[in-house]
Design a protein around this motif. Structure first.
Motif, PDB file in Angstrom:
ATOM      1  N   SER A  93       0.826  -1.214   0.000  1.00 16.75           N
ATOM      2  CA  SER A  93       0.000   0.000   0.000  1.00 16.75           C
ATOM      3  C   SER A  93       0.859   1.262   0.000  1.00 16.75           C
ATOM      4  CB  SER A  93      -0.937  -0.003   1.215  1.00 16.75           C
ATOM      5  OG  SER A  93      -1.846  -1.082   1.135  1.00 16.75           O
ATOM      6  N   HIS A  94       1.903   1.242   0.812  1.00 16.32           N
ATOM      7  CA  HIS A  94       2.809   2.398   0.835  1.00 16.32           C
ATOM      8  C   HIS A  94       3.567   2.528  -0.487  1.00 16.32           C
ATOM      9  CE1 HIS A  94       2.276   3.993   4.867  1.00 16.32           C
ATOM     10  NE2 HIS A  94       2.128   2.740   5.280  1.00 16.32           N
ATOM     11  N   ALA A  95       3.940   1.400  -1.071  1.00 12.29           N
ATOM     12  CA  ALA A  95       4.631   1.446  -2.369  1.00 12.29           C
ATOM     13  C   ALA A  95       3.723   2.025  -3.445  1.00 12.29           C
ATOM     14  CB  ALA A  95       5.097   0.047  -2.763  1.00 12.29           C
ATOM     15  N   PHE A  96       2.436   1.694  -3.392  1.00  8.83           N
ATOM     16  CA  PHE A  96       1.485   2.259  -4.344  1.00  8.83           C
ATOM     17  C   PHE A  96       1.477   3.781  -4.232  1.00  8.83           C
ATOM     18  CE2 PHE A  96      -2.652   4.164  -5.067  1.00  8.83           C
ATOM     19  CZ  PHE A  96      -2.896   3.811  -6.384  1.00  8.83           C
ATOM     20  N   LEU A  97       1.343   4.264  -3.010  1.00 12.41           N
ATOM     21  CA  LEU A  97       1.286   5.712  -2.800  1.00 12.41           C
ATOM     22  C   LEU A  97       2.557   6.393  -3.296  1.00 12.41           C
ATOM     23  CD1 LEU A  97      -0.430   8.015  -1.686  1.00 12.41           C
ATOM     24  CD2 LEU A  97       0.594   7.585   0.549  1.00 12.41           C
ATOM     25  N   ASP A  98       3.704   5.795  -3.022  1.00 13.21           N
ATOM     26  CA  ASP A  98       4.961   6.374  -3.494  1.00 13.21           C
ATOM     27  C   ASP A  98       5.081   6.321  -5.010  1.00 13.21           C
ATOM     28  OD1 ASP A  98       5.883   7.074  -0.978  1.00 13.21           O
ATOM     29  OD2 ASP A  98       7.066   5.245  -0.721  1.00 13.21           O
ATOM     30  N   ALA A  99       4.770   5.176  -5.590  1.00 15.76           N
ATOM     31  CA  ALA A  99       4.955   4.998  -7.035  1.00 15.76           C
ATOM     32  C   ALA A  99       4.043   5.901  -7.849  1.00 15.76           C
ATOM     33  CB  ALA A  99       4.739   3.533  -7.420  1.00 15.76           C
ATOM     34  N   ILE A 100       2.822   6.085  -7.392  1.00 16.63           N
ATOM     35  CA  ILE A 100       1.875   6.861  -8.194  1.00 16.63           C
ATOM     36  C   ILE A 100       2.016   8.368  -7.965  1.00 16.63           C
ATOM     37  CG2 ILE A 100      -0.147   6.885  -6.671  1.00 16.63           C
ATOM     38  CD1 ILE A 100      -1.708   5.979  -9.308  1.00 16.63           C
ATOM     39  N   THR A 101       2.751   8.762  -6.935  1.00 20.46           N
ATOM     40  CA  THR A 101       2.951  10.200  -6.688  1.00 20.46           C
ATOM     41  C   THR A 101       4.375  10.631  -6.985  1.00 20.46           C
ATOM     42  OG1 THR A 101       3.406   9.850  -4.325  1.00 20.46           O
ATOM     43  CG2 THR A 101       1.107  10.344  -4.948  1.00 20.46           C
ATOM     44  N   ASN A 102       5.078   9.881  -7.790  1.00 19.57           N
ATOM     45  CA  ASN A 102       6.447  10.217  -8.180  1.00 19.57           C
ATOM     46  C   ASN A 102       6.580  10.261  -9.688  1.00 19.57           C
ATOM     47  OD1 ASN A 102       8.447  10.634  -6.063  1.00 19.57           O
ATOM     48  ND2 ASN A 102       7.783   8.640  -5.325  1.00 19.57           N
ATOM     49  N   GLY A 103       7.424  11.148 -10.152  1.00 20.73           N
ATOM     50  CA  GLY A 103       7.803  11.185 -11.554  1.00 20.73           C
ATOM     51  C   GLY A 103       6.638  11.286 -12.514  1.00 20.73           C
ATOM     52  N   ALA A 104       6.804  10.612 -13.632  1.00 14.97           N
ATOM     53  CA  ALA A 104       5.819  10.678 -14.717  1.00 14.97           C
ATOM     54  C   ALA A 104       4.454  10.164 -14.282  1.00 14.97           C
ATOM     55  CB  ALA A 104       6.329   9.884 -15.915  1.00 14.97           C
ATOM     56  N   ALA A 105       4.419   9.193 -13.395  1.00 12.54           N
ATOM     57  CA  ALA A 105       3.143   8.614 -12.983  1.00 12.54           C
ATOM     58  C   ALA A 105       2.220   9.678 -12.393  1.00 12.54           C
ATOM     59  CB  ALA A 105       3.368   7.488 -11.975  1.00 12.54           C
ATOM     60  N   MET A 106       2.765  10.589 -11.619  1.00 11.70           N
ATOM     61  CA  MET A 106       1.925  11.584 -10.970  1.00 11.70           C
ATOM     62  C   MET A 106       1.192  12.441 -12.000  1.00 11.70           C
ATOM     63  SD  MET A 106       2.685  14.172  -7.820  1.00 11.70           S
ATOM     64  CE  MET A 106       3.845  15.231  -8.645  1.00 11.70           C
ATOM     65  N   ARG A 107       1.913  13.023 -12.911  1.00  5.04           N
ATOM     66  CA  ARG A 107       1.279  13.912 -13.900  1.00  5.04           C
ATOM     67  C   ARG A 107       0.379  13.128 -14.849  1.00  5.04           C
ATOM     68  NH1 ARG A 107       2.103  19.193 -16.129  1.00  5.04           N
ATOM     69  NH2 ARG A 107       0.439  19.422 -17.627  1.00  5.04           N
TER      70      ARG A 107
END
Length: 192
Positions: A93-107
């Motif tokens: 769950s924490h990895a999801f939050l980090d991965a989707i709010t970093n880099g290209a994934a966020m925008r």
């Protein structure tokens, strides 16, 4: 002129995707043209259209691959966590939050994708990728079968909303830390 080999075609398609990902991430969907992608990838506009029907289809493929990247980050974190199911749920769950709010994934995934590909397509990609792993982690953590689907939907929704909230904050690092703390509190309801 001889036709490109399958390997050459695959390399060209990947180069186009890589360029599109970088441009969409930096400037947003509406500020990037097919010509921009072609120029950045070192190909013709026709080559872009040969591999991708249009700009929306190109964006959709970038988004799909990013969703798969997020899911891989979730799985890797869960697999590397303590083997206790509740610890794997927490790590994923924490990895999801980090991965989707970093880099290209966020925008691309949080800001542009719901509008460009549509909310239904965005939800489908999320369900096929990260939500599938979340459901299994909840099952392993002991969530009863009769509320498993509802629990998956609710926790997934909470994490997606946390990610959207995080992406909108001026201080992303602070917002991410706050979201992680709130996520820990939420996860206790599923593992206690």
């Amino acid at each position: 002129m001889p036709r490109a080999s399958a390997a050459d075609a695959a390399q060209t398609a990947q180069r186009i995707l890589d360029s599109a990902k970088e441009l969409f991430s930096a400037r947003g969907f509406s500020e990037v043209s097919v010509d921009d992608v072609a120029r950045d990838a070192g190909v013709t506009r026709g080559a872009v259209y040969h591999h991708y029907r249009n700009k929306v289809a190109l964006f959709g493929e970038v988004a799909a691959r990013l969703q798969a990247d997020v899911a891989r980050a979730v799985v890797a974190a869960a697999e590397n966590a303590d083997p206790q199911p509740h610890e794997q749920l927490k790590a994923g769950s924490h990895a999801f939050l980090d991965a989707i709010t970093n880099g290209a994934a966020m925008r691309i995934l949080l800001i542009d994708s719901p509008a460009v590909t549509g909310w239904q397509e965005w939800r489908r990609l999320d369900a096929e990728n990260s939500a599938t792993h979340l459901r299994e982690a909840l099952r392993e953590a002991g969530v009863a079968e009769d509320i498993l689907d509802a629990s998956t939907a609710q926790l997934s929704g909470a994490m997606n909303e946390a990610a959207l909230w995080t992406a909108q904050q001026n201080d992303i690092d602070l917002a991410r830390r706050q979201s992680h703390r709130a996520l820990d509190r939420l996860l206790t309801a599923y593992v206690s």
